[in-house]
Each structure stands twice: as C-alpha cells, then as structure tokens.
Design an enzyme around this catalytic site. Structure first.
Site, PDB file in Angstrom:
ATOM      1  N   SER A 190     -52.832 -31.829  32.310  1.00 51.93           N
ATOM      2  CA  SER A 190     -52.763 -32.245  33.713  1.00 51.93           C
ATOM      3  C   SER A 190     -51.546 -31.706  34.445  1.00 51.93           C
ATOM      4  CB  SER A 190     -52.766 -33.775  33.796  1.00 51.93           C
ATOM      5  OG  SER A 190     -54.002 -34.299  33.350  1.00 51.93           O
ATOM      6  N   GLU A 218       0.782  -1.228   0.000  1.00 46.81           N
ATOM      7  CA  GLU A 218       0.000   0.000   0.000  1.00 46.81           C
ATOM      8  C   GLU A 218       0.821   1.290   0.000  1.00 46.81           C
ATOM      9  OE1 GLU A 218      -3.270   0.345  -0.265  1.00 46.81           O
ATOM     10  OE2 GLU A 218      -3.599  -1.813  -0.379  1.00 46.81           O
TER      11      GLU A 218
END
Length: 825
Positions: free
Chosen positions: A469, A90
């Site tokens: 139940s 870069e």
C-alpha cells in the site's frame, strides 16, 4: 729470504691481477646492467600507495580501502629518538657512507664463499634497501645484488640523505599490512610518531628485519629480543645514556592491533563508494591517496543504525527464541581458557556478544564471554524467550532459566537499558532504511541490512520487493491529475475478476481487515488504506495511463506491472527508489537523483570532483522565471492531461567539479498542486490513519504511508517532511512471511520513527505551503459534493481551483461522475 720475497712478489702480482680482474668484471657488469637500471631521479616523484579514505559529510571516517596501511610522513615529523633507533637497527654509518657498506659486503661475500648459501645476513645499507624496495624484486641472485649496489650509487648522487631516509621510513613493511613508520605507530600503539616512547621507537625500528614473524602481536618474545638489541646498539653508539637505556628496557610492551579509527558505521554506503571509486578513478583508486567525502550525516546514520537494529531485534523477540547458535560439551573440570576456546571463532555482531553457558540452574545461568568476564542471566533476562513454533506462533513463557538454556550452549547476550545482561539472538529477519533530502536527493543515511559483515547484500539499493500500500500515493496522484479530487467518492465493495493463473480461476482482492465500507471519499480511503478503492480508482483512470504516469516518480516501466494489481503495490522496487518517488511529492513535484558522493580530492587536497546535483530549488529565481513562462505558454494541469514519462536526468556523478554557480534545476514531473493534495492525504494517514504511531514524534509536519504485501512478506513505511524523506522496509530474504498481523505500521514504522526522531530533533516544524491554484471548500462528508452554507455535517476539503468551479457550476455532472466512479464494477 729470497724465496720469501719472491713469494711475496708473486702474491702481490696475484693480488693486483685479481683486483684488476675484479674491477674489469665489475666494469663489464656495470656496462651490461646499467642500461637496464631506472633513473634514481624518478624517486623524487614517487607516489606511495596510500589507502582510499571515505568520510561523512561532517568529516568523520567511515572506511578506508586499500592493500596497505600507510600514512606518508616527512623527516620533520620524525623525532630524533625514532630516527636514531632506525639507524642503530639498520645502518649506523648511513650519514657517512657513499651508499654501500664495504665491510658489510665483504662479510657477506665471505659467508657466501664459506657456507655456499646466498641467504646471508648483512651487506645492505638503507640506500640499498630503498633501491630494492622501489626498483628491484626480492629474488636472491648475484645480478640483483649488483643492480642494487649500482642503484645505491645513483640514488646517493641524486638525493640527499634525509630524502633517502624519508623514502625508507615511508616504504618499509612493518607487518600486519602496515607500510611506513607512521602507519606502524598507529597500528601497534595507536600513536603518532611524536607520541612514541623510546622503547616503542626501538620496537618499531626492529620490525623491518622480521615484519611478519617478529612483530609484537604475532611473536612478542622474539620482538622483545629484537627491541633489546636495538636499545643496546643505541647505547653503544651514544644515542641514549645508561639511564634512558635501563628505563626503556624495563618498559613493558603495550602493543595491540589498533584498527583505523572508524568513527561512524556506514559499511553499506562505504561499499557503494568503493565501487564508484573504482569505476570513476580506475584500478589505482584504492591505493592513490584519494579522499571521498560523502553526503552521509553521521548523526543521521547513527540514528538509522540504532533504529534498524532495535526494531529488528524487537521483531525477532516477538516471534520467540530459536535456540542456541551451537552447543558444545563442557567437561566438569573445564577451566576458563577451555571455555574461551569454545567461542574463539565467534565475533560480536551489532552489539550482540557471544558467550558459552558455563553454569546452569533453575534461577540463573552463568555465561562466559569473549573477553573472559562472566554474565549472569536470571529469569527476567530470558523471559522473552518463548520457543519459536512458526512465523505466527510461540510456545509458553519460560518458568525456569534451564528451560531455555543448557550447559555448553553458545548464545548471545546484550546489556539492556538498565545495564543488566539479557539473552539475545541474531535476527533472522532483515531490513533496510534510506533517508535523503527531497530538494536535491542527497542521501543522509543508508543501511542495507542488520549487519554488513554477515551479509553484504545491500537491500536498500539492490532488492526488488513489492511495495504494498505504500505505492498507493502514486496511484492517487495519477487520479488527481485525471480529474478526481480528495472528496471524490469510490465504492469500497467486493470485487471478482477472472484470472486463469489462480487455482479457482478468480482474483478476489480484499482489504487487509476483510471489511467493506461502501461509498467512501478518497481521503478516507487512503487514510484507511482501502485496497478495493485503489483497484476501482485505477480502473477508472485506465491502467495504461497510470502505468505511464507512475514512471514520473523515477520508476522504470519494467518495475511496474501494467495491470490492476499495480493498485495493490505489486511493483518490484527498492527502498531507495521508493524514497526517490516520495521525494517528488515532498519537494513539490520535481524528480531528483539520489547521490552519495559530495566531493573527491587527491592526496594533495586538490578537488577533482564536486557534486552538482539536480535541485528542486522552488525559491530559486531561475525556477520562478521558468514556471512563470510555463504558465504563460501552456496549462499542464488541465484535468485528464498526462505528462509523458520523464527519464531521469544525468546523475550527479556525471558532473565534473566547477560550474557557473547556478543550480541545475530538476525537471518538474507533477503539478505542485497535485503534490500538495497527495501530501495532505498522507498527513492524515499519520494524524489518524494506519501511520498514527508516528504521532509519538509530536510533530504536525509529517506525511507518510504504510505498506504491507500479501501474506505479510514485506512491511514498509515511507514518509517525509519538507526537509527529509525516509523509507523503511522489513522482510526475509527468502520471501518468507513475517507472520500474522505484521503490518507496515508494526514492523517498519518503528524504524522510521526512530530515525526521524533523531534526524528532526533540532529542526523546527516545516510548513507545507499551499501553492497557487489550491483552495478550500465545504463538502458533504458522505457524498463529497459541495455543501450548502451552514450545513453542520459538512467538512473542509482542499481542491484545485478549477475543480471547485466545476463542482459549483455543474453539480449534476459531478454527481454523475461520482456515481460512475464508485459503480465501476
């Protein structure tokens, strides 16, 4: 000659004039642009986007959330081989220039002039890229480029070179949602920066140029060319020698997508955490580096996952094979890559691997899988695949493999316990499981469905299903608070009620087995889950009273119907709310608030929030003093006295970090003696009743209750010991029937057993201590009345002390009350 000097002079004047005009233009530009430029000093306090991490209680990664993958680093974390690879790719002169590259800018200007395009290569240093990444838009304009240059100077004046490079390495995009060099190293290679080879460093350094179209996963040839360019630049600049260059060039690239290393599958809980984080921390919750530690125990969660998966698959296979997921025609000359394309859109679901039948015969089928390997399925591997007819019927067992499978079928396979391949299918049925600590409501495990990727609907928290139940213990608790005892006798006999909403105008509740046992003690009625006894019991204590009473367990009044059907569990509840209700019984009578977030820390590790939940804390000095005071000032356990419904206290999520160190006490909502009596009945449910399957765990400290709703639409099991409460539910999202005889003990209890086996593996048996005010007495097993000394037909029963006294001093009245109880209708 004079003409030459004259022309040279004119050229000099023009050049000086142009330079002056250029300087003047730059000055004017700076004067116009500078006031709008941000201060470079703000970069010193920049907060990079870092995803939210969700951890289990024991520190294992459950999930990450956020727009980006990022792992912030400092320059000391960056090895030289990576640092110089980035600079070579870069900005080779980064450490020597003043923020801009004059030569690069000149080349860019020349290209713009000669080509007429604004999109030209070169001209941007790392400092300029930092300026653009943090402060500017990516638009291509002359104004933006000038702003970039001016900002670069400001940044160079405000920060050191290493600080600038550190920002660049943390901010740059490397493709595949990886922002920052450390996230890129983890995603592409599964490594930290220090573990990267020279070739891998060069590959990563090359990515910011073409992050989406030039990364090694999306375009390996192009990425390899860029890697070679970076290595060549490093050689030319003297950062590596010839030998290192040749070694790196020869190294094959081993990149592939390394997703974050999720260590425990708890997607349903992680999604709850994500929602809570946004609500609590705002819109930046997912990108500001927060770490949320949950209450989830990784081993408990794994047990819940496995138990739910295995049980739903077992249920599914009990009801037969529904056929291939899809079918494709397979050409006679199909190659492996042709077969692979047929299953390209399918993914493995909870261990069930997709494949396509590539060869078929009467004794064996060959199945090509996603990874290219082939699975052989013989008759034993498909023996379970009797054709599905309806929820209660299957076709005949297959006698040949080609009766089940056809060439081109898209199917699922899985390895069995012996490692052999077996035919499988994704269950259509769903389930949910919640495990929590009864003392404070800490959720230790939660799973809201078979697979989160296929259905994000969390049935553990969002569903509203009839409890069947499994709701009866709350009715029994109300009855014990109203003067009934475990020895009270109620008539198990047919009932008929007028009901205009039914076709025949009558409601005729019945027991699951269609049988009636006549007068029966309440202990035996719950052990055998007698529906008609529950209805009579509810009528005896009063529907309105019971409706208010059950809200003590954390249910809202809207969830519970205020009529006799309440006795059969028609309340619309979620597994989490059922687990909370059972926790009241397990912890001795205190209402706790389930919670799943234990602590929140920021990116620097500072604690922002720590849960301070309500606790039962029966042995805390505060609790002991509080209860002694209550006993001295009131008598809340007088038969027939009802507590007013107690609303849930503030959830733990509303309590900030800190506190005075003393636990926050959960409110008492039922008497400890009441909780003990209900627990003693539910222990018998497991020892010798509908939950006896749990005896496979070989523990004496378990209590629980099964639940099955009308037409077998829902199957439940809720149970506990003193340290863990768990609720399991199974059903279809569209409320279809699970099929005949698919009771809670058959469909849901196996999930509970699988979870509790693991959750309690290293836990010693926990005693259910008898609270003060409870005594035992011998009663007649038929009448439930106190038995004379030496009666061989008597049994031992638990009572509140005052109930035994009343039985002993007023036997005639007690006998009359018993008769009224079972002669309600």
């Amino acid at each position: 000659m004079k003409i030459f000097f004259r022309l040279a002079r004119y050229a000099l004047y023009l050049g000086l004039g142009g330079a002056l005009l250029g300087c003047l233009a730059l000055g004017i530009a700076y004067w116009l642009i500078s006031p709008r430029l941000p201060s470079a000093a703000t970069l010193k306090d920049v907060r990079l986007q870092v995803p939210l991490k969700v951890l289990s209680a024991d520190g294992k990664l459950m999930a990450t959330f956020g727009e980006t993958r990022r792992i912030p680093i400092t320059m000391k974390d960056v090895p030289d081989r990576l640092k110089y690879a980035v600079l070579s790719a870069e900005d080779a002169d980064f450490y020597s220039h003043s923020g801009i590259d004059i030569g690069g800018i000149a080349r860019a200007v020349w290209l713009v002039t000669t080509t007429g395009s604004k999109h030209v290569a070169g001209g941007s240093t790392i400092t300029q890229q930092v300026a653009r990444q943090f402060f500017l838009s990516p638009e291509v304009t002359y104004t933006r480029k000038l702003s970039e240059i001016f900002l670069a100077f400001r940044i160079e004046n405000a920060m050191s070179k290493d600080e600038i490079l550190e920002l660049y390495l943390n901010k740059s995009f490397f493709g595949n949602r990886a922002y920052g060099i450390a996230a890129a190293a983890e995603f592409y290679y599964g490594k930290t920066l220090g573990q990267l080879t020279q070739a891998e460093c060069a590959m990563l350094a090359s990515l910011p140029k073409f992050p989406s179209t030039g990364n090694p996963i999306n375009n390996l040839p192009r990425a390899m060319l860029r890697r070679a360019y970076v290595l060549g630049r490093m050689l030319d600049l003297g950062h590596i020698d010839k030998a290192a260059y040749e070694l790196a060039m020869a190294e094959p690239d081993q990149s592939f997508a390394h997703e974050p290393p999720i260590e425990i599958e708890a997607s349903y809980v992680a999604e709850l955490v994500r929602q809570e984080a946004i609500e609590r921390l705002g819109n930046e919750a997912l990108n500001d580096g927060y770490v949320i530690r949950t209450t989830i125990d990784s081993s408990d969660q794994e047990a819940a996952n496995q138990a739910l998966r295995d049980s739903l698959i077992d249920y599914d296979q009990r009801h037969g094979y529904r056929g291939a997921e899809a079918h494709s025609e397979v050409p006679a000359d199909a190659k492996p890559e042709d077969l692979a394309s047929l299953i390209d859109g399918y993914r493995t679901v909870s261990g069930l691997i997709p494949g396509v039948v590539s060869q078929i015969g009467s004794e064996e089928a060959m199945v090509q899988l996603l990874d290219g390997q082939t699975a052989a399925l013989d008759l034993a591997a498909v023996s379970w695949a009797r054709p599905y007819v309806d929820d209660s019927r299957r076709g005949p067992a297959p006698k040949r493999v080609d009766e089940v499978l056809k060439l081109g079928d898209i199917i699922r396979v899985v390895r069995n316990d012996e490692g052999a391949w077996q035919l499988a299918q994704i269950p259509a049925v769903q389930g949910a499981m919640v495990g929590l600590e009864p003392d404070d409501g800490a959720i230790r495990s939660m799973i809201g469905g078979f697979n989160f990727a296929r259905s994000k609907y969390n049935r553990a928290t969002q569903s509203s299903r009839s409890a069947g139940s499994s709701f009866k213990p709350f009715i029994y608790s109300a009855a014990f608070d109203h003067g009934f005892t475990p020895a009270s006798v109620v008539n198990d006999a047919p009932l008929v009620f007028p009901d205009v909403s039914r076709p025949n105008g009558l409601w005729t509740p019945s027991n699951d087995d269609g049988k009636f046992d006549g007068p029966i003690r309440l202990r035996e009625a719950l052990v055998q889950s007698k529906n008609l006894v529950s209805v009579r019991l509810l009528d005896a204590i009063g529907v309105h009273y019971a409706h208010e009473y059950v809200t003590r367990f954390g249910f809202s009044a809207q969830q519970v119907p205020e009529n006799l059907s309440m006795a059969l569990g028609t309340a619309a509840v979620s597994p989490l709310s059922m687990a909370r209700g059972y926790a009241v019984i397990a912890n001795g009578g205190f209402l706790v608030d389930p919670y799943f977030i234990a602590e929140i820390t920021d990116r620097d590790g500072k604690s922002l929030y720590r849960a301070d939940p309500l606790r039962a804390c029966r042995d805390c000095p505060q609790r002991i003093l509080e209860e002694e005071h209550e006993r001295s000032t009131s008598n809340p356990t007088t038969p027939g006295t009802a507590f007013s419904p107690i609303a849930s206290a503030h959830a733990a999520a509303d309590i900030p970090a800190g506190g005075n160190g003393e636990p926050r006490l959960a409110p008492r909502v039922i008497d400890a003696r009441n909780a003990f009596l209900v627990t003693s009945l539910m222990r018998d449910v497991i020892r010798r009743g509908t939950g006896s399957g749990a005896m496979v765990l070989k523990r004496g400290d378990l209590a629980g209750k099964t639940g099955t709703t009308n037409e077998y639409r829902d199957a439940w099991f809720s149970g506990f010991n003193a340290k863990m409460v768990a609720t399991a539910w199974v059903g279809f999202d569209d409320f279809s029937s699970l099929g005949s005889r698919e009771f809670g003990a058959k469909s849901a209890l196996p999930i509970w057993i699988g979870f509790m086996r693991a959750a309690l593996r290293d836990m010693e048996e926990q005693s259910f201590d008898m609270p003060p005010g409870i005594t035992t007495a011998r009663v007649d097993r038929n009448s439930g009345l106190l038995a004379p000394a030496g009666d061989p037909d008597s049994i031992t029963e638990f009572f509140k002390t005052e109930d035994v006294t009343q039985l002993a001093t007023r036997p005639d009245q007690q006998e009359e009350e018993q008769r009224e109880a079972y002669d309600v209708f």
